[in-house]
Design a protein around this motif. Structure first.
Motif, PDB file in Angstrom:
ATOM      1  N   GLN A 167      32.377  27.580  44.465  1.00 55.63           N
ATOM      2  CA  GLN A 167      30.835  28.283  43.897  1.00 55.63           C
ATOM      3  C   GLN A 167      29.631  27.567  44.623  1.00 55.63           C
ATOM      4  O   GLN A 167      29.015  28.020  45.382  1.00 55.63           O
ATOM      5  CB  GLN A 167      30.537  28.431  42.655  1.00 55.63           C
ATOM      6  CG  GLN A 167      31.383  29.690  41.856  1.00 55.63           C
ATOM      7  CD  GLN A 167      30.970  30.016  40.503  1.00 55.63           C
ATOM      8  OE1 GLN A 167      30.268  29.038  39.882  1.00 55.63           O
ATOM      9  NE2 GLN A 167      31.493  30.692  40.069  1.00 55.63           N
ATOM     10  N   LEU A 168      29.910  26.346  44.658  1.00 53.35           N
ATOM     11  CA  LEU A 168      28.765  25.268  45.601  1.00 53.35           C
ATOM     12  C   LEU A 168      29.113  25.595  46.965  1.00 53.35           C
ATOM     13  O   LEU A 168      28.288  25.578  47.764  1.00 53.35           O
ATOM     14  CB  LEU A 168      29.155  23.778  45.234  1.00 53.35           C
ATOM     15  CG  LEU A 168      29.126  23.487  43.636  1.00 53.35           C
ATOM     16  CD1 LEU A 168      29.554  22.116  43.425  1.00 53.35           C
ATOM     17  CD2 LEU A 168      27.628  23.585  43.477  1.00 53.35           C
ATOM     18  N   VAL A 169      30.385  25.609  47.410  1.00 52.20           N
ATOM     19  CA  VAL A 169      30.739  26.000  48.749  1.00 52.20           C
ATOM     20  C   VAL A 169      30.028  27.322  49.307  1.00 52.20           C
ATOM     21  O   VAL A 169      29.389  27.332  50.333  1.00 52.20           O
ATOM     22  CB  VAL A 169      32.200  25.840  49.238  1.00 52.20           C
ATOM     23  CG1 VAL A 169      32.327  26.285  50.872  1.00 52.20           C
ATOM     24  CG2 VAL A 169      32.716  24.562  48.877  1.00 52.20           C
ATOM     25  N   THR A 170      30.140  28.325  48.430  1.00 51.87           N
ATOM     26  CA  THR A 170      29.711  29.371  48.669  1.00 51.87           C
ATOM     27  C   THR A 170      27.977  29.366  48.967  1.00 51.87           C
ATOM     28  O   THR A 170      27.609  30.040  49.618  1.00 51.87           O
ATOM     29  CB  THR A 170      30.126  30.636  47.661  1.00 51.87           C
ATOM     30  OG1 THR A 170      31.404  30.574  47.500  1.00 51.87           O
ATOM     31  CG2 THR A 170      29.596  31.798  48.023  1.00 51.87           C
ATOM     32  N   SER A 171      27.414  28.602  47.848  1.00 51.27           N
ATOM     33  CA  SER A 171      26.077  28.526  47.919  1.00 51.27           C
ATOM     34  C   SER A 171      25.460  28.050  49.092  1.00 51.27           C
ATOM     35  O   SER A 171      24.472  28.323  49.741  1.00 51.27           O
ATOM     36  CB  SER A 171      25.726  27.510  46.839  1.00 51.27           C
ATOM     37  OG  SER A 171      25.583  28.426  45.532  1.00 51.27           O
ATOM     38  N   VAL A 172      26.453  27.105  49.930  1.00 52.37           N
ATOM     39  CA  VAL A 172      25.897  26.487  51.161  1.00 52.37           C
ATOM     40  C   VAL A 172      25.998  27.690  52.066  1.00 52.37           C
ATOM     41  O   VAL A 172      25.067  27.588  53.059  1.00 52.37           O
ATOM     42  CB  VAL A 172      26.870  25.416  51.413  1.00 52.37           C
ATOM     43  CG1 VAL A 172      26.840  24.994  52.730  1.00 52.37           C
ATOM     44  CG2 VAL A 172      26.740  24.291  50.683  1.00 52.37           C
TER      45      VAL A 172
ATOM     46  N   ASP B  40      31.228  17.170  33.018  1.00 51.81           N
ATOM     47  CA  ASP B  40      31.456  18.641  32.632  1.00 51.81           C
ATOM     48  C   ASP B  40      32.777  19.287  33.088  1.00 51.81           C
ATOM     49  O   ASP B  40      33.130  20.178  32.364  1.00 51.81           O
ATOM     50  CB  ASP B  40      30.433  19.227  34.052  1.00 51.81           C
ATOM     51  CG  ASP B  40      28.815  18.977  33.623  1.00 51.81           C
ATOM     52  OD1 ASP B  40      28.452  19.302  32.757  1.00 51.81           O
ATOM     53  OD2 ASP B  40      28.438  18.374  34.655  1.00 51.81           O
ATOM     54  N   MET B  41      33.696  18.552  33.705  1.00 53.05           N
ATOM     55  CA  MET B  41      35.111  18.843  34.077  1.00 53.05           C
ATOM     56  C   MET B  41      35.816  17.394  34.364  1.00 53.05           C
ATOM     57  O   MET B  41      35.169  16.519  35.025  1.00 53.05           O
ATOM     58  CB  MET B  41      35.045  19.783  35.087  1.00 53.05           C
ATOM     59  CG  MET B  41      36.562  20.255  35.326  1.00 53.05           C
ATOM     60  SD  MET B  41      37.406  21.100  33.981  1.00 53.05           S
ATOM     61  CE  MET B  41      36.641  22.739  34.220  1.00 53.05           C
TER      62      MET B  41
ATOM     63  N   GLU C  36      44.064  22.694  44.565  1.00 47.63           N
ATOM     64  CA  GLU C  36      43.375  23.915  44.469  1.00 47.63           C
ATOM     65  C   GLU C  36      42.564  23.880  43.126  1.00 47.63           C
ATOM     66  O   GLU C  36      41.572  24.740  42.991  1.00 47.63           O
ATOM     67  CB  GLU C  36      44.579  24.916  44.178  1.00 47.63           C
ATOM     68  CG  GLU C  36      45.485  25.062  45.516  1.00 47.63           C
ATOM     69  CD  GLU C  36      46.148  24.112  45.889  1.00 47.63           C
ATOM     70  OE1 GLU C  36      46.722  23.060  45.085  1.00 47.63           O
ATOM     71  OE2 GLU C  36      46.807  24.047  47.109  1.00 47.63           O
ATOM     72  N   GLU C  37      42.976  23.212  42.097  1.00 47.88           N
ATOM     73  CA  GLU C  37      42.214  23.276  40.768  1.00 47.88           C
ATOM     74  C   GLU C  37      40.985  22.695  40.981  1.00 47.88           C
ATOM     75  O   GLU C  37      39.763  23.399  40.541  1.00 47.88           O
ATOM     76  CB  GLU C  37      43.046  22.383  39.730  1.00 47.88           C
ATOM     77  CG  GLU C  37      44.098  23.175  39.193  1.00 47.88           C
ATOM     78  CD  GLU C  37      45.142  22.274  38.501  1.00 47.88           C
ATOM     79  OE1 GLU C  37      45.502  22.675  37.378  1.00 47.88           O
ATOM     80  OE2 GLU C  37      45.182  21.009  38.686  1.00 47.88           O
ATOM     81  N   VAL C  38      40.761  21.733  41.809  1.00 48.50           N
ATOM     82  CA  VAL C  38      39.411  21.067  42.102  1.00 48.50           C
ATOM     83  C   VAL C  38      38.659  21.955  42.948  1.00 48.50           C
ATOM     84  O   VAL C  38      37.484  22.319  42.638  1.00 48.50           O
ATOM     85  CB  VAL C  38      39.693  19.597  42.737  1.00 48.50           C
ATOM     86  CG1 VAL C  38      38.303  19.101  43.164  1.00 48.50           C
ATOM     87  CG2 VAL C  38      40.513  18.634  41.847  1.00 48.50           C
ATOM     88  N   PHE C  39      39.423  22.786  43.960  1.00 50.12           N
ATOM     89  CA  PHE C  39      38.508  23.549  44.766  1.00 50.12           C
ATOM     90  C   PHE C  39      37.862  24.757  43.989  1.00 50.12           C
ATOM     91  O   PHE C  39      36.754  25.142  44.056  1.00 50.12           O
ATOM     92  CB  PHE C  39      39.315  24.072  45.998  1.00 50.12           C
ATOM     93  CG  PHE C  39      38.477  25.035  46.740  1.00 50.12           C
ATOM     94  CD1 PHE C  39      37.423  24.424  47.768  1.00 50.12           C
ATOM     95  CD2 PHE C  39      38.704  26.278  46.686  1.00 50.12           C
ATOM     96  CE1 PHE C  39      36.566  25.066  48.370  1.00 50.12           C
ATOM     97  CE2 PHE C  39      38.104  27.063  47.689  1.00 50.12           C
ATOM     98  CZ  PHE C  39      37.051  26.805  48.345  1.00 50.12           C
ATOM     99  N   GLY C  40      38.742  25.100  43.001  1.00 50.09           N
ATOM    100  CA  GLY C  40      38.489  26.263  42.231  1.00 50.09           C
ATOM    101  C   GLY C  40      37.242  25.962  41.406  1.00 50.09           C
ATOM    102  O   GLY C  40      36.345  26.875  41.194  1.00 50.09           O
TER     103      GLY C  40
END
Length: 91
Positions: free
Chosen positions: A73-78, A55-56, A65-69
Motif C-alpha cells: 500500500q505504501l508503494v501504491t501511495s508513491v 506494528d508488524m 512476498e509477506e513483507v511486500f504484502g
C-alpha cells in the motif's frame, strides 16, 4: 486507499529477523530473537529477556512476498503522488 493508510498511521515500524546462515548454525550459534506474536519479539541477551512491540514482525521464515504484502500500500501511495519513506537497516 490513502485514507486507509492514514487510519493505520503515517508512521509504522516493522521488524524482520534474518535466518541464521549455515556457517552460524555449524558453529553452534542460535538466534537470540524469539517472535511471540505478529507484533512482539523477545531478545535474549545474556539470559536477560527484553520485549519489543512493533506494528508488524517478520520472523526468519518470512518470505519476501509477506513483507511486500504489508508494504504494498505504501508503494501504491508513491504511485499516487504521496511522499513515502521506507527505511531499512540490517546487520
Amino acid at each position: 486507499h490513502n485514507t486507509v493508510l492514514e487510519l493505520k498511521g503515517n508512521i509504522r515500524v516493522f521488524a524482520r529477523s534474518r535466518p541464521l546462515s549455515s556457517k552460524e548454525t555449524a558453529n553452534g550459534r542460535s538466534s537470540v530473537v524469539n517472535f511471540t506474536s505478529d507484533s512482539e519479539l523477545l531478545v535474549n541477551v545474556g539470559g536477560k529477556l527484553s520485549s519489543y512491540q512493533y506494528d508488524m514482525t517478520f520472523g526468519p521464515d518470512s518470505t519476501q512476498e509477506e513483507v511486500f504484502g504489508e508494504t504494498q500500500q505504501l508503494v501504491t501511495s508513491v504511485l499516487d503522488g504521496y511522499n513515502v519513506c521506507i527505511f531499512a537497516y540490517g546487520q
